[in-house]
Design an enzyme around this catalytic site. Structure first.
Site, mmCIF file in Angstrom:
data_model
loop_
_atom_site.group_PDB
_atom_site.id
_atom_site.type_symbol
_atom_site.label_atom_id
_atom_site.label_comp_id
_atom_site.label_asym_id
_atom_site.label_seq_id
_atom_site.Cartn_x
_atom_site.Cartn_y
_atom_site.Cartn_z
ATOM 1 N N ASP A 1 0.862 -0.768 -0.097
ATOM 2 C CA ASP A 1 -0.100 0.433 0.009
ATOM 3 C C ASP A 1 0.818 1.628 -0.092
ATOM 4 O O ASP A 1 0.305 1.930 -0.485
ATOM 5 C CB ASP A 1 -0.676 -0.168 1.157
ATOM 6 N N HIS B 1 -4.526 -3.523 6.485
ATOM 7 C CA HIS B 1 -4.141 -3.937 5.036
ATOM 8 C C HIS B 1 -6.065 -4.685 4.634
ATOM 9 O O HIS B 1 -5.937 -5.008 4.221
ATOM 10 C CB HIS B 1 -3.726 -4.615 4.884
#
Length: 351
Positions: A177, A205
């Site tokens: 990410d 996440h």
């Protein structure tokens, strides 16, 4: 069997000409897509160093062992000088023995019609078993990276199931990410990705994660400036940028009909290399870590993604960053999801 210095290529000789002892690195889900993109980079020295011999331990479930045999053949056929041994197995007592690093990629994927609590229940069983195996067989210094989703909560379960291994040795992957966020900003500014530093992924996440660029810097034509000044589009940074990073995994699956294996493998390499060798001076990266004693008001006893600096294989949260109301709300929302996940998982763990 260890070889004599005379029979080894120079790449085996560490500093002062000493032969480096091989380290044992476990990859679970080793017959899967992410592992297939990951193993070559580990075996050729991109992660643990160009003078560090490796013993690769590949763990998967029994039905995947024939596929794993093919992976082993390919690793052999790469003729990599640092790769000392490859051990394929479906047994935890073999897979987790004397580990220096464990990369836990394998998990139960979400299937059609499966509710999140069902996914959590299945993964609690997996990561309770793997945590117990770490406790029983691995070195107490082992560094554990959890990749399999839901990664934060899976990581927490593994850590709780290995009580004699320090919680600080466990982390989960939010580097993918982080890399996605850096790349989005770089493309927007028309600069290479390495001209962007200090983006932050806060939290889970999942689609509640908060990609934050309030502290990020962008090098534009040799001049470093704040990301908001470089991008010059606050609405994008507070809107589409965030949703693009949050939804990127789903977008890749929609386009490829497969998950983001190449970029996940690259992020795993980045994450483990930074643990081994440290972060650059003046820079921080994002990783999911145990939230005890943090200065940002995040509930304790979670695995939560923070900005960290790493030195001597130990991470330190970047304290003292100013948090505005916009960021606070986003950080709290992703924390709330993690608390709910943790409480559901802990109920299953105690059954």
């Amino acid at each position: 069997m260890l070889l004599s210095a005379a029979s080894l290529p120079a790449s085996y000789l560490g500093h002062r000409g000493l032969i480096a002892e091989p380290i044992r690195v476990l990859v679970t889900g080793a017959a899967g897509q992410i592992a297939y993109s990951l193993l070559y980079s580990i075996a050729k020295g991109d992660v643990f160093g160009k003078d560090q011999p490796i013993i690769l331990v590949l763990l998967d479930i029994p039905p995947m062992l024939p596929v794993l045999d093919g992976v082993v053949m390919e690793l052999q056929d790469c003729a990599l000088p640092l790769l000392r041994e490859v051990i394929p197995t479906d047994k935890v007592e073999v897979g987790f023995k004397d580990l220096d690093a464990a990369i836990l990629v394998g998990s139960m994927p979400r299937k059609e019609g499966m509710e999140r609590k069902d996914l959590l229940k299945a993964n609690v069983a997996i990561f309770k078993t793997q945590g117990a195996a770490l406790e029983k067989y691995a070195k107490k210094t082992v560094k554990v990276l959890v990749v399999g989703n839901p990664a934060n909560t899976n990581c927490l379960i593994a850590a709780k199931s290995a009580p004699s291994i320090p919680k600080e040795n466990f982390s989960c992957l939010t580097r993918l990410d982080h890399n996605r966020a850096s790349s989005q900003v770089a493309m927007r500014c028309g600069v290479p990705a390495n001209n962007v530093k200090n983006v932050i992924i806060w939290g889970n996440h999942s689609s509640t994660q908060y990609p934050d660029v309030h502290h990020a810097k962008v090098n534009v034509h040799g001049s470093e400036m704040a990301a908001y000044d470089a991008v010059k589009d606050d609405a994008w940074l507070k809107g589409d940028f965030i949703s693009t990073v949050q939804q990127r995994g789903a977008a890749v699956i929609k386009a490829r009909k497969l998950s983001s294996a190449m970029s996940a493998a690259k992020a795993i390499c980045d994450h483990m290399r930074d643990i081994w060798f440290g972060t650059k001076e003046g820079e921080f990266i994002s990783m999911g870590i145990y939230a005890a004693g943090n200065s940002y008001g995040i509930p304790e006893d979670l695995i939560y993604s923070f900005p960290v600096q790493i030195k001597n294989k130990s991470w330190k949260v970047m304290d003292g960053l100013a948090i505005n109301d916009f960021s606070r709300a986003k950080m709290d929302a992703t924390a709330a999801e993690l608390v709910e996940e943790r409480d559901t998982a802990m109920a299953f763990l105690s059954q």
